[in-house]
Write a protein that holds these residues in place. Structure first.
Motif, PDB file in Angstrom:
ATOM      1  N   ILE A  41      41.138  37.515  43.026  1.00  0.00           N
ATOM      2  CA  ILE A  41      39.786  38.128  42.547  1.00  0.00           C
ATOM      3  C   ILE A  41      38.722  37.936  43.551  1.00  0.00           C
ATOM      4  N   TYR A  43      34.940  39.163  44.111  1.00  0.00           N
ATOM      5  CA  TYR A  43      33.854  39.746  43.356  1.00  0.00           C
ATOM      6  C   TYR A  43      32.813  39.462  44.474  1.00  0.00           C
ATOM      7  N   SER A 221      33.580  34.385  44.577  1.00  0.00           N
ATOM      8  CA  SER A 221      32.220  35.027  44.446  1.00  0.00           C
ATOM      9  C   SER A 221      31.484  35.141  45.722  1.00  0.00           C
ATOM     10  N   VAL A 293      36.044  43.861  43.044  1.00  0.00           N
ATOM     11  CA  VAL A 293      34.862  44.242  42.504  1.00  0.00           C
ATOM     12  C   VAL A 293      33.795  44.536  43.407  1.00  0.00           C
ATOM     13  N   THR A 295      29.406  45.174  43.091  1.00  0.00           N
ATOM     14  CA  THR A 295      28.289  45.807  42.365  1.00  0.00           C
ATOM     15  C   THR A 295      27.025  45.035  42.624  1.00  0.00           C
ATOM     16  N   VAL A 327      35.646  49.213  41.302  1.00  0.00           N
ATOM     17  CA  VAL A 327      36.616  48.316  40.988  1.00  0.00           C
ATOM     18  C   VAL A 327      37.922  48.861  41.682  1.00  0.00           C
ATOM     19  N   SER A 345      27.522  42.795  33.106  1.00  0.00           N
ATOM     20  CA  SER A 345      27.769  41.691  34.132  1.00  0.00           C
ATOM     21  C   SER A 345      28.566  40.698  33.231  1.00  0.00           C
ATOM     22  N   TRP A 348      32.539  40.415  32.886  1.00  0.00           N
ATOM     23  CA  TRP A 348      33.666  40.122  34.097  1.00  0.00           C
ATOM     24  C   TRP A 348      34.343  38.693  33.775  1.00  0.00           C
ATOM     25  N   PHE A 352      38.406  38.780  33.963  1.00  0.00           N
ATOM     26  CA  PHE A 352      39.205  38.086  34.926  1.00  0.00           C
ATOM     27  C   PHE A 352      39.990  37.022  34.479  1.00  0.00           C
TER      28      PHE A 352
END
Length: 473
Positions: A41, A43, A221, A293, A295, A327, A345, A348, A352
């Protein structure tokens, strides 16, 4: 050659390079994710990027080819919301999967001055739940959820951290508004020459290579600081030096600085660096196993485009809350699709953790929902989303197409689908709906923490807030 011309020349090369990186990524056929492997993932969150600041969302004066390409490879949300109209509060909602008003740190809008406030290390978080499920977790970029020694990404589920702890730094000196250096490798302060957008991307690429070589799935992140003030693009070292030499502690807030061209250069450089990160996924041969993702943390700032909405950061009008959200999830999202599902927000975390097979925390249930049905092209069940900001002076709730909004003593009901600029007040025409949404907001608010009288924005008038809002946000 002028500074602006040099900035444009550098940024134009960056844009061309970013487009090439995106095309290279697109040239690789999508790889179906192995059922034996849980998805990685990635993000990616921009800072203060407005709803229409990407050309795939309508930006008219410059293009963002990398993120446009990502949208053609995945799904683009048109009703994506931030948990807050400012930074720290949204990040609390994101990392906890809950309304930020459940925690004292979430009442800080923004987090500034108070060293005893931060994200409690004992609170379950998105990275801690994924780490518990066997994921390698990292935060590259901006934290802004509390200061050492009590609050730290490494105490809240991230196994690796490289970036800044405050709300904003100079892009070249990496110093805060008080002139304090703020670049860290875990608990260790570091000095590194370079434009912060580039440095964050460089470190993300290193982490992708290392994580992808390991056997465990990973979560990153990637929280860029761009295009947050100060308004410094690639090649703007002279502007950085001017700020550094100023004796005004507010110089970093750049009230009198920047241009639309500089802002364009900052966003295009961000687009280019995202392209390099996506290319690193392809080079590591994990792009087919990775959810991506992109954003923003809240609505747009001074130079942002928020059309067709009004309002901006710090306001609960749509321009302060509505954000881009793209996405790409191989095997789940359909290339080139859009969704009008209302997402926020805090969604997620449940999305996830469900994708990772992680168990939800029964003691801290998410206020968000798993949005996988929308990612697959379906619909989400109707729900009401809530916001408040600045000592109840602003409050908002959206259900379906209707939005209740209060600013000071003025109350409104808007149909934000038919009237995205929020101009036609339907409060009297549709009195039952207005009363119902207002009552629903009041009932929801009673379940949240009361606002903290010591929080940064408590009690400021609109004009006072305009003078002070930049501090560490």
């Amino acid at each position: 050659m002028t500074d602006n011309e040099d900035s444009f020349r550098i940024t134009r090369r960056a844009t061309i390079g970013g487009a090439a990186a995106a095309l290279a990524t697109a040239a690789v056929p999508a790889v179906a994710r192995s059922p034996r492997r849980r998805p990685n993932i990635l993000y990616i969150m921009a800072d203060d990027l407005g709803y229409a600041d990407l050309s795939c969302y309508g930006r008219r004066d410059f293009e963002t080819p990398v993120l446009d390409r990502l949208a053609t490879e995945g799904l683009r949300f048109t009703n994506a919301y931030a948990n807050s109209a400012v930074c720290t509060a949204t990040r609390v909602g994101l990392i906890t999967g809950r309304y930020q008003y459940r925690l004292p740190v979430g009442l800080e809008e923004p987090l500034a001055f108070r060293q005893n406030i931060g994200l409690p290390p004992s609170h379950p978080t998105l990275p801690s739940q994924l780490a518990k499920a066997g994921y390698r977790t990292s935060l590259i970029g901006k934290w802004h959820l509390g200061s050492l020694p009590d609050y730290d990404p490494l105490k809240s589920g991230y196994q690796t951290f490289w970036g800044i702890r405050s709300g904003g730094v100079d892009y070249y000196t990496h110093q805060t508004s008080g002139g304090r250096p703020d670049l860290w490798d875990g608990p260790t302060p570091v000095e590194k020459t370079g434009y912060i957008t580039d440095l964050i991307a460089d470190r993300a690429i290193e982490e992708i290579r290392a994580a992808s070589a390991a056997s465990a799935p990973w979560f990153m992140s990637l929280h860029f600081t761009a295009p947050h003030w100060p308004w410094e693009g690639p090649g703007d070292e002279a502007e950085s030096a001017h700020i550094a030499q100023s004796k005004d502690p507010k110089a970093l807030f750049h009230y009198d600085g920047g241009t639309a061209a500089t802002y364009a250069a900052m966003v295009r450089r961000l687009d280019y660096q995202v392209g390099r990160v996506l290319e690193a996924l392809r080079a590591a041969r994990v792009d087919g196993d990775t959810i991506v993702v992109f954003t923003s943390d809240n609505g747009g700032e001074r130079f942002s485009d928020t059309w067709p909405f009004s309002g901006r950061k710090t306001e609960l009008l749509e321009g302060g809350l509505r954000i881009p959200a793209i996405v790409r999830w191989p095997g789940v999202t359909k290339a080139g699709s859009t969704s009008d599902a209302q997402v926020i927000s805090m969604d997620w975390l449940p999305t996830f953790t469900a994708a990772a097979g992680a168990a939800p925390d029964a003691q801290f249930p998410s206020d968000g929902v798993d949005i996988a049905p929308a990612l697959r092209g379906g619909a989400l069940g109707e729900r009401t989303l809530f916001w408040r900001y600045k000592n109840h002076a602003q409050r908002a709730a959206r259900r379906g197409n209707l939005k209740y909004l209060k600013i000071g003593e003025n109350e409104f009901l808007f149909d934000v689908a038919a009237d995205p600029l929020e101009r036609a007040n339907l409060k009297d025409r549709n009195a039952p709906a207005f009363a119902a949404l207002k009552a629903e907001w009041e009932a929801w608010n009673a379940t949240m923490l009361p606002l903290d009288p010591q929080s940064y924005t408590h009690g400021f008038t609109a004009s006072e807030l305009a003078d002070h809002i930049g501090v560490d946000d």
